[in-house]
Design a protein around this motif. Structure first.
Motif, PDB file in Angstrom:
ATOM      1  N   TYR A 113      44.704  40.511  56.819  1.00 28.09           N
ATOM      2  CA  TYR A 113      43.677  39.615  57.348  1.00 28.09           C
ATOM      3  C   TYR A 113      42.843  39.020  56.214  1.00 28.09           C
ATOM      4  O   TYR A 113      42.640  39.662  55.188  1.00 28.09           O
ATOM      5  CB  TYR A 113      42.707  40.382  58.264  1.00 28.09           C
ATOM      6  CG  TYR A 113      43.354  41.302  59.274  1.00 28.09           C
ATOM      7  CD1 TYR A 113      43.782  42.571  58.922  1.00 28.09           C
ATOM      8  CD2 TYR A 113      43.511  40.898  60.604  1.00 28.09           C
ATOM      9  CE1 TYR A 113      44.360  43.416  59.849  1.00 28.09           C
ATOM     10  CE2 TYR A 113      44.085  41.740  61.540  1.00 28.09           C
ATOM     11  CZ  TYR A 113      44.506  43.000  61.156  1.00 28.09           C
ATOM     12  OH  TYR A 113      45.080  43.838  62.081  1.00 28.09           O
TER      13      TYR A 113
ATOM     14  N   TYR B   4      50.032  44.519  58.999  1.00 25.01           N
ATOM     15  CA  TYR B   4      49.002  43.544  59.342  1.00 25.01           C
ATOM     16  C   TYR B   4      48.088  43.320  58.136  1.00 25.01           C
ATOM     17  O   TYR B   4      47.630  44.259  57.495  1.00 25.01           O
ATOM     18  CB  TYR B   4      48.138  44.044  60.502  1.00 25.01           C
ATOM     19  CG  TYR B   4      48.845  44.186  61.834  1.00 25.01           C
ATOM     20  CD1 TYR B   4      50.219  44.092  61.975  1.00 25.01           C
ATOM     21  CD2 TYR B   4      48.097  44.416  62.975  1.00 25.01           C
ATOM     22  CE1 TYR B   4      50.828  44.225  63.204  1.00 25.01           C
ATOM     23  CE2 TYR B   4      48.684  44.555  64.219  1.00 25.01           C
ATOM     24  CZ  TYR B   4      50.059  44.466  64.321  1.00 25.01           C
ATOM     25  OH  TYR B   4      50.660  44.600  65.541  1.00 25.01           O
TER      26      TYR B   4
ATOM     27  N   GLY C 119      46.645  47.465  63.604  1.00 25.03           N
ATOM     28  CA  GLY C 119      45.302  47.231  64.109  1.00 25.03           C
ATOM     29  C   GLY C 119      44.480  48.482  64.338  1.00 25.03           C
ATOM     30  O   GLY C 119      43.364  48.411  64.844  1.00 25.03           O
ATOM     31  N   LEU C 120      45.002  49.640  63.937  1.00 26.94           N
ATOM     32  CA  LEU C 120      44.301  50.897  64.201  1.00 26.94           C
ATOM     33  C   LEU C 120      43.414  51.287  63.033  1.00 26.94           C
ATOM     34  O   LEU C 120      43.582  52.336  62.432  1.00 26.94           O
ATOM     35  CB  LEU C 120      45.328  51.995  64.509  1.00 26.94           C
ATOM     36  CG  LEU C 120      46.206  51.712  65.717  1.00 26.94           C
ATOM     37  CD1 LEU C 120      47.255  52.798  65.886  1.00 26.94           C
ATOM     38  CD2 LEU C 120      45.350  51.592  66.973  1.00 26.94           C
ATOM     39  N   GLY C 121      42.432  50.442  62.746  1.00 31.23           N
ATOM     40  CA  GLY C 121      41.538  50.714  61.626  1.00 31.23           C
ATOM     41  C   GLY C 121      41.964  49.931  60.408  1.00 31.23           C
ATOM     42  O   GLY C 121      43.071  50.080  59.911  1.00 31.23           O
ATOM     43  N   GLU C 122      41.084  49.054  59.942  1.00 30.87           N
ATOM     44  CA  GLU C 122      41.403  48.200  58.813  1.00 30.87           C
ATOM     45  C   GLU C 122      40.848  48.772  57.511  1.00 30.87           C
ATOM     46  O   GLU C 122      39.776  49.365  57.477  1.00 30.87           O
ATOM     47  CB  GLU C 122      40.833  46.793  59.043  1.00 30.87           C
ATOM     48  CG  GLU C 122      41.508  46.081  60.207  1.00 30.87           C
ATOM     49  CD  GLU C 122      41.071  44.648  60.387  1.00 30.87           C
ATOM     50  OE1 GLU C 122      41.411  44.063  61.422  1.00 30.87           O
ATOM     51  OE2 GLU C 122      40.380  44.101  59.500  1.00 30.87           O
TER      52      GLU C 122
ATOM     53  N   PHE D  69      39.617  47.584  53.841  1.00 31.79           N
ATOM     54  CA  PHE D  69      39.096  46.374  53.237  1.00 31.79           C
ATOM     55  C   PHE D  69      39.162  46.404  51.714  1.00 31.79           C
ATOM     56  O   PHE D  69      39.015  47.458  51.089  1.00 31.79           O
ATOM     57  CB  PHE D  69      37.648  46.153  53.655  1.00 31.79           C
ATOM     58  CG  PHE D  69      37.509  45.554  55.021  1.00 31.79           C
ATOM     59  CD1 PHE D  69      37.651  46.344  56.156  1.00 31.79           C
ATOM     60  CD2 PHE D  69      37.255  44.203  55.178  1.00 31.79           C
ATOM     61  CE1 PHE D  69      37.537  45.786  57.431  1.00 31.79           C
ATOM     62  CE2 PHE D  69      37.135  43.643  56.445  1.00 31.79           C
ATOM     63  CZ  PHE D  69      37.274  44.436  57.562  1.00 31.79           C
TER      64      PHE D  69
END
Lengths: 110, 111
Positions: free
Chosen positions: B33, B31, B97-100, B102
């Motif tokens: 973003y 994932y 989705g278990l913690g992004e 950055f």
């Protein structure tokens, strides 16, 4: 639109005191996450709590989740100057994407 | 292990110019973003991808396009920049989705 809303928007406390921030959200979630952002930097993941959990600890952090009230709180104990940052909650439904709140700006006064 | 990197770190554009922001991650995350952060607005999701070759719209996709040709890269394009796109852009990646994680952000100013 933001799913989560943090309260308060800003918080100033003396070093050594505990800091509590709250997050309210609108819809069902799979999990809720808290992030920290130091000024001018990217966000750092702090802790994740799943919808079937009520409380979670990580070092000086304690997170609670009340799904009936659609709210969560982040407690930082024995605050330090280095804890000065903005704190965001983010909710997840479906495991694909997070929806962030507008954040709480925490200032620790030495 | 560099985590999530973004290039460039700063950019100034004139209205109507185009540019591409590059995000790279070396954690083998599926994932990825793109967010924008504006004062008092928190982070708003622009586009995201749940795997190589796939993209989806987020909360504020208008005026942006994305591509995920390689698993480790996620590109954000502005075809015709507008002053309303002045913002700080963050890329993130996660394992399901278990913690992004950055990147450091790109500060974009459109004049």
């Amino acid at each position: 639109s933001q799913q989560g809303e943090e309260d308060p928007q800003a918080l100033s406390i003396q070093e050594g005191e505990n800091a509590t921030m709250n997050c309210s959200y609108k819809t069902s979630i799979n999990n809720l996450q808290w992030y920290r952002q130091n000024s001018g930097r990217g966000l750092v993941h702090l802790i994740l709590i799943r919808s079937n959990e009520r409380e979670k600890h990580s070092g000086r952090l304690r997170v609670t989740l009340d799904t009936s009230k659609k709210s969560s709180s982040l407690l930082i104990t024995a605050s330090r100057a280095a804890d000065t940052a903005s704190y965001f909650c983010a909710t997840v439904f479906g495991n694909e994407k997070l929806t962030f709140g507008t954040g709480t700006r925490l200032t620790i006064i030495p | 292990n560099a985590g999530v990197t973004q290039t460039p770190k700063f950019r100034v554009l004139k209205t109507g110019q185009s540019m591409t922001l590059l995000c790279a991650q070396d954690m083998n995350h599926e994932y990825m973003y793109w967010y924008r952060q504006d004062p008092g607005m928190g982070l708003r999701l622009i586009h995201y991808s749940v795997g190589e070759g796939t993209t989806a719209k987020g909360e504020v996709p208008d005026g942006y396009n994305v591509s995920r040709l390689k698993k480790q890269n996620f590109l954000l394009g502005l075809e015709s920049a507008a002053p309303s796109q002045t913002s700080v852009y963050f890329c993130a990646s996660s394992y399901q989705g278990l913690g992004e994680f950055f990147g450091p952000g790109t500060r974009l100013t459109v004049l």
